[in-house]
Scaffold this active site. Sequence first.
Site, PDB file in Angstrom:
ATOM      1  N   ASN A  84     -28.264 -27.822 -19.688  1.00 28.39           N
ATOM      2  CA  ASN A  84     -29.450 -28.415 -20.328  1.00 28.39           C
ATOM      3  C   ASN A  84     -29.255 -29.889 -20.691  1.00 28.39           C
ATOM      4  OD1 ASN A  84     -27.760 -28.171 -22.515  1.00 28.39           O
ATOM      5  ND2 ASN A  84     -29.086 -26.817 -23.689  1.00 28.39           N
ATOM      6  N   HIS A  96     -33.230 -27.101 -32.680  1.00 30.46           N
ATOM      7  CA  HIS A  96     -32.639 -28.150 -31.838  1.00 30.46           C
ATOM      8  C   HIS A  96     -33.328 -28.306 -30.497  1.00 30.46           C
ATOM      9  CE1 HIS A  96     -30.959 -25.158 -29.261  1.00 30.46           C
ATOM     10  NE2 HIS A  96     -30.090 -25.957 -28.707  1.00 30.46           N
TER      11      HIS A  96
END
Length: 471
Positions: A197, A394
């Site tokens: 990611n 997050h």
Amino acid sequence: MGLKVSREKDFSYLIEDGHSIARVIGTENIINQAMGTEAITQLLNMAELPGKIGIPIGLPDIHQGYGFPIGSVIAFDSDNGIVSPGGVGYDINCGVALMNTGMDKKTCRLHIKDILKEIFNQVPVGMARSRNKLSRRDIEAITSEGIQWLYFRDMATEDDINKTDYNGSIFGAEPANISEKAYSRGMNFFGTLGSGNHFIELQFADQIINSEISEEFGIHKDMVYVMIHTGSRGLGHQVATDYIQKIRDLDHNKRLKDAQLSYMELSSRDAERYISAMNGAANYGFANRQMIISLIRNALKKVMGNEFVEDESELVYNISHNIAAFEENDIEGRRQKVLVHRKGATRALPPESTSGYYAGIGHPVIVPGSMGTASYVLRGVGGNSKISFSTSCHGAGRVLGRKMAKEKLSPELIEKELEALKIEMKFASTSALTEEAPESYKNIDEIYNSIVGGKIAEGIARLKPIGVIKG
DNA sequence: ATGTCC
């Protein structure tokens, strides 16, 4: 093993299994989505750890992780508690930096292909190693000095230091607590992005939610920003591996429901060593993001020439979302000193608790969406210490595992989808296309609404992507 | 996440 879910208040739910209790922040839909997944089992397992203060919290982006779910936070008594490497994660000090480019949206779109190409040239992504390998000694210095090391070499400004979480340099990282193997991996990958990611995105501010605070953060409508998501690469991974291995056979860990929850008592020598090594990896993580910032500044200078004004490439903030830190929090009616473990969870101190550059304002909380979708900048709100130890989410949080994403989604279709959104792309490999597709993640707007509704943070600005680089 | 397995 029937679970009981009760609504505590809007956007806040308590989950009990008759033995343990945990809180999850989110809309009803977010809670329903999470229920029945391994992440909730993991969250309740956390509650059984010794020395816990308050209860474990799941943020709206919660999903399954190693032992502890990603998108979770738990606090332990700072004297009689524990520390667990699984509560920090393998990518120690994974985090996000956001930097102004001084460019407006129009100018950026005109040059986006060249900009991406040049950043791609300068910053190694995916499996690529550092172009200019640093020495073993330099890497050791970086683990103890963090971004100070780059400041003395003209790759970080004083302003960068002021706008980095923990000022980019955590005290007490003793070099001897990090293994040779970790240093050696650190040498090969300093200043690299990685894969999964991790990304570099050029984004424009498409909505200013709070104009006064946006101004303080240096975020202006239709101006372009670079967002960098990466961590401590192989060095942090090796530190986690080393200490998880080291404590595996301790008696108290053999008795655990899930071996991946393995921990050390804070009074032990191992705990002292792990915390020191974790802080060293965190310093490396801050410096890694800063190094990439420096490389991107070079790239922008090269492509934009006189149009690029270096003074305008100011940092908004560089923040961690995988770290454990000693803090004071309001828990069960009193102020208590605790070791807060944040795993895929961002510190969101309210204005009155923020020190340094953003004192009295509240530091930026950076919440990236999935590829092709919006990202948000927020700040913590007063009272969130009681709800989540002043912790926000997050990111969007996975709904499809990496394997599942690859099976269900087509890279060609995702590519077309991003093209339709006028997003320029540069990928080191095609696997990121499906694994990181918007379809593999929850809806970022719902995550944002959950955090705001849950009174953890308030929105400052929303950013949308123009170009994306991925490993 | 990860020199995508020592």
